[in-house]
Design an enzyme around this catalytic site. Structure first.
Site, PDB file in Angstrom:
ATOM      1  CE  LYS A 271      -3.191   2.531   3.113  1.00 11.81           C
ATOM      2  NZ  LYS A 271      -4.073   2.465   4.299  1.00 11.81           N
ATOM      3  CG  ASP A 276      -5.450   7.663   5.217  1.00 12.38           C
ATOM      4  OD1 ASP A 276      -6.352   8.347   4.694  1.00 12.38           O
ATOM      5  OD2 ASP A 276      -5.654   6.586   5.824  1.00 12.38           O
ATOM      6  CE  LYS A 283      -6.417   8.258   8.685  1.00 14.52           C
ATOM      7  NZ  LYS A 283      -7.100   7.131   9.349  1.00 14.52           N
ATOM      8  CG  ASP A 294      -1.831   4.945   5.240  1.00 17.46           C
ATOM      9  OD1 ASP A 294      -1.703   3.842   5.808  1.00 17.46           O
ATOM     10  OD2 ASP A 294      -2.918   5.375   4.805  1.00 17.46           O
ATOM     11  CG  ASP A 353      -9.811   7.191   7.251  1.00 17.00           C
ATOM     12  OD1 ASP A 353      -8.742   7.170   6.596  1.00 17.00           O
ATOM     13  OD2 ASP A 353      -9.864   7.328   8.486  1.00 17.00           O
ATOM     14  CD  GLU A 355      -6.658   5.196   2.873  1.00 16.43           C
ATOM     15  OE1 GLU A 355      -7.629   5.221   3.643  1.00 16.43           O
ATOM     16  OE2 GLU A 355      -5.503   4.933   3.259  1.00 16.43           O
ATOM     17  NE  ARG A 357     -10.778  -1.261   3.743  1.00 15.57           N
ATOM     18  CZ  ARG A 357     -11.348  -1.505   4.899  1.00 15.57           C
ATOM     19  NH1 ARG A 357     -12.512  -2.128   4.960  1.00 15.57           N
ATOM     20  NH2 ARG A 357     -10.763  -1.151   6.030  1.00 15.57           N
TER      21      ARG A 357
HETATM   22  N1  BES Z   1      -4.188   4.124   7.172  1.00 18.15           N
HETATM   23  C1  BES Z   1      -5.319   3.832   7.972  1.00 18.15           C
HETATM   24  C2  BES Z   1      -5.049   2.768   9.035  1.00 18.15           C
HETATM   25  C3  BES Z   1      -4.062   3.121  10.109  1.00 18.15           C
HETATM   26  C4  BES Z   1      -4.504   3.573  11.335  1.00 18.15           C
HETATM   27  C5  BES Z   1      -2.722   2.938   9.927  1.00 18.15           C
HETATM   28  C6  BES Z   1      -3.603   3.859  12.341  1.00 18.15           C
HETATM   29  C7  BES Z   1      -1.823   3.242  10.921  1.00 18.15           C
HETATM   30  C8  BES Z   1      -2.265   3.686  12.139  1.00 18.15           C
HETATM   31  C9  BES Z   1      -6.452   3.326   7.092  1.00 18.15           C
HETATM   32  O1  BES Z   1      -6.499   3.846   5.819  1.00 18.15           O
HETATM   33  C10 BES Z   1      -7.718   3.699   7.762  1.00 18.15           C
HETATM   34  O2  BES Z   1      -7.966   4.866   7.911  1.00 18.15           O
HETATM   35  N2  BES Z   1      -8.506   2.713   8.154  1.00 18.15           N
HETATM   36  C11 BES Z   1      -9.743   2.965   8.815  1.00 18.15           C
HETATM   37  C12 BES Z   1     -10.756   1.989   8.285  1.00 18.15           C
HETATM   38  C13 BES Z   1     -12.153   2.253   8.739  1.00 18.15           C
HETATM   39  C14 BES Z   1     -12.660   3.553   8.158  1.00 18.15           C
HETATM   40  C15 BES Z   1     -13.031   1.104   8.330  1.00 18.15           C
HETATM   41  C16 BES Z   1      -9.520   2.760  10.309  1.00 18.15           C
HETATM   42  O3  BES Z   1      -8.777   1.858  10.679  1.00 18.15           O
HETATM   43  O4  BES Z   1     -10.063   3.540  11.074  1.00 18.15           O
HETATM   44 ZN    ZN Z   2      -4.729   4.537   5.055  1.00 18.84          ZN
HETATM   45 MN    MN Z   3      -7.573   5.684   5.791  1.00 16.81          MN
END
Ligand code: BES
Ligand code: ZN
Ligand code: MN
Length: 505
Positions: A271, A276, A283, A294, A353, A355, A357
């Site tokens: 990825k 992000d 966020k 990220d 968020d 994103e 996937r």
């Molecule tokens: N890049 C984030 C995940 C992440 C969180 C990485 C903390 C490192 C530290 C990812 O893109 C994300 O935002 N995931 C969301 C998914 C949710 C919206 C289903 C998450 O984990 O909150």
């Molecule tokens: Zn992310």
């Molecule tokens: Mn995200």
């Protein structure tokens, strides 16, 4: 900086700073330690006799012997000898060299190869090559620094210029271990540096340029798909995430052929979200700056290609990194939007968020359809839920092929990039049902790491596949003996070890 192997009798050893390991509770010095002790006027025996040094894991004592050929000795504890593993050696090496660096020693020598631990599995003793490799990895990884953005007081930055792994007799095994350790440390340094760059510098364009430069130097073929290419190919996921951005997306494709000409490649997918923000599903501000990491999965994919080429791994590999930032803007993807992925499945985006996937699904389809991958390993800072479940100690490991999962777990144990498996039962898939499209991109509050993997699974079909969620492990706020604060380089060593010990699928 690389490490070099040196062999000579103790009587000829000279050093500005020498790292010597000792196990806990050992009152008797090993033969080598005794010989070193004689060379520094009995300093080691004196410290042990005084009880100042017990040998607890990573305990250090810095000793001075300015009038002898070995100017300084760092004693570093290896803990109980029955508990010692290659990880003990890596950490001790890391502690030893940073102790010397911090007092401004420029050239460090490590004598740890004589303190062979039992290896990494309870029954498996470590060979000299493995130990030398572990010493080298620990030392070089511990010394990593990134000072590109400092302009003042540069003379106050302490750096080591030379790392020497010393042993008493010449040994091809030790030389091989030092060389392998240097290659791994170099690959990890590449990834850590790229991850450390802020996102205004490390754009998708910069990632692609750095990948191209490093890969070409290592004899790896690189092709960069530009935005127009992605449009022509209908890579709807990467384009959807990039839609709100001022920076064009890149899809980095790297090919290394170390295997038989007719062998299908293993795909290494990472990825590459260069920043992000969450997009329109923005966020919270607190801690958002960390989202520059990220793209750690993407950086790892490039580093694995570099490491594989330089180790001469006998496999055909294709490295795939979809790269873009995830921004809110007037043109950005919105909650409720539906796009068509490269594979053809339609996706309803309920949270912008989620994103990672969305860009990964197109890369996975490319691995399956365009490259007929024999297997796929993907790495992604995919879910905050993984950080909640496993913290910063373990990579989340999920997949559709238990044999490949087992190998990754085992490689993780051996290399120090530890992982822990989560289930991927089909029942979890119900959570991804959409009211208007083939699927939605989030599964709700429960089992977030698993539903993210379920999403990815739809795009790999029957291809043996393992997904590594590195959200908790790719970055550390706690300084560790050979992982300075910042990007760790996980899971580069575990994946390279898996490629070298590839199971029959
Ligand atoms: N890049 C984030 C995940 C992440 C969180 C990485 C903390 C490192 C530290 C990812 O893109 C994300 O935002 N995931 C969301 C998914 C949710 C919206 C289903 C998450 O984990 O909150
Ligand atoms: Zn992310
Ligand atoms: Mn995200």
């Amino acid at each position: 900086m690389n490490a070099r192997a040196q062999s000579c009798p103790v009587q000829d050893l000279q050093a500005e700073g020498l790292v010597v390991g000792l196990y806990e509770g050992e009152t008797q010095l090993t033969d080598t330690a005794q010989a070193i002790d004689a060379r520094v006027g009995g300093l080691l025996a004196a410290v042990l006799a005084a009880g100042d040094f017990k040998g607890k894991a990573n305990q250090t004592v810095l000793l001075h012997s300015p009038s002898t050929p070995i100017k300084r000795v760092v004693l570093v504890g290896l803990g109980k000898s029955g508990d010692a593993t290659l990880e003990t050696i890596r950490q001790a090496a890391g502690k030893g060299v940073t102790t010397l660096r911090d007092v401004n020693v420029k050239s460090v020598t490590l004598a740890l190869t004589e303190d062979a631990p039992r290896g990494w599995a309870p029954a498996k003793p470590a060979g000299r090559q493995e130990v030398a490799q572990a010493v080298t990895e620990g030392a070089l990884l511990a010394l990593f620094q990134m000072n590109d953005y400092r302009t003042r007081d540069l003379d106050e930055i302490k750096t080591v210029d030379a790392v020497t792994i010393w042993s008493t007799g010449p040994s091809e095994e030790i030389e091989a271990g030092v060389s392998r350790g240097s290659i791994l440390a170099d690959a990890i340094r590449f990834a850590r540096t790229l991850i450390m760059h802020p996102s205004n510098v490390a754009t998708a364009t910069r990632m692609a340029e750095d990948a191209r430069q490093a890969c070409e130097a290592a004899g790896i073929a690189v092709k960069i798909y530009e935005k127009a290419d992605l449009e022509a190919m209908k890579m709807g996921g990467i384009l959807a995430v990039n839609q709100g951005s001022e920076h064009p997306p890149k899809f980095i494709v790297m090919e290394y052929r170390g295997g038989a000409p007719d062998e299908k490649p293993i795909a290494i997918v990472g990825k590459g979200v260069t920043f992000d923000t969450g997009g329109i599903s923005l966020k919270p501000g607190e801690g958002m700056e960390k989202m520059k990491y990220d793209m750690a999965g993407g950086a790892a994919a490039i580093a694995i290609m570099l490491g594989a080429a330089r180790l001469g791994i006998r496999k055909n590999l294709v490295g795939l990194v979809p790269a873009t930032d995830n921004m809110p803007s007037a043109t950005a993807l919105k909650p409720g939007d539906v796009f068509t992925s490269y594979q053809g499945l339609t996706v309803e985006v309920l949270n912008t968020d989620a994103e990672g996937r969305l860009i990964l699904c197109d890369a996975l389809t490319y691995a399956v359809k365009d490259k007929q991958a024999a297997a796929i390993i993907d790495m992604a800072t995919l879910t905050g839920a993984c950080v909640v479940a496993l913290g910063t100690e373990a990579v989340g490991v999920l997949g559709n092929h238990q044999g490949l999962i087992n190998q990754l777990l085992q490689s993780g144990e051996k290399t120090g990039d530890r992982g822990w498996q989560l289930p991927l039962w089909k029942e979890y898939n119900e959570l991804l049902r959409s009211d208007i499209a083939d699927m939605k991109n989030i599964g709700g509050r429960e089992a977030g790491t698993i539903t993210a993997a379920c999403f990815l699974q739809r795009f790999v079909g029957e291809t043996p596949w393992v997904h590594l969620d590195i959200a908790g492990t790719a970055w550390t706020e706690k300084e560790r003996p050979y992982r300075p604060k910042g990007p760790t380089g996980t899971p580069i060593r575990a994946v390279l070890d898996t490629l070298e010990n590839w199971p029959t699928l």
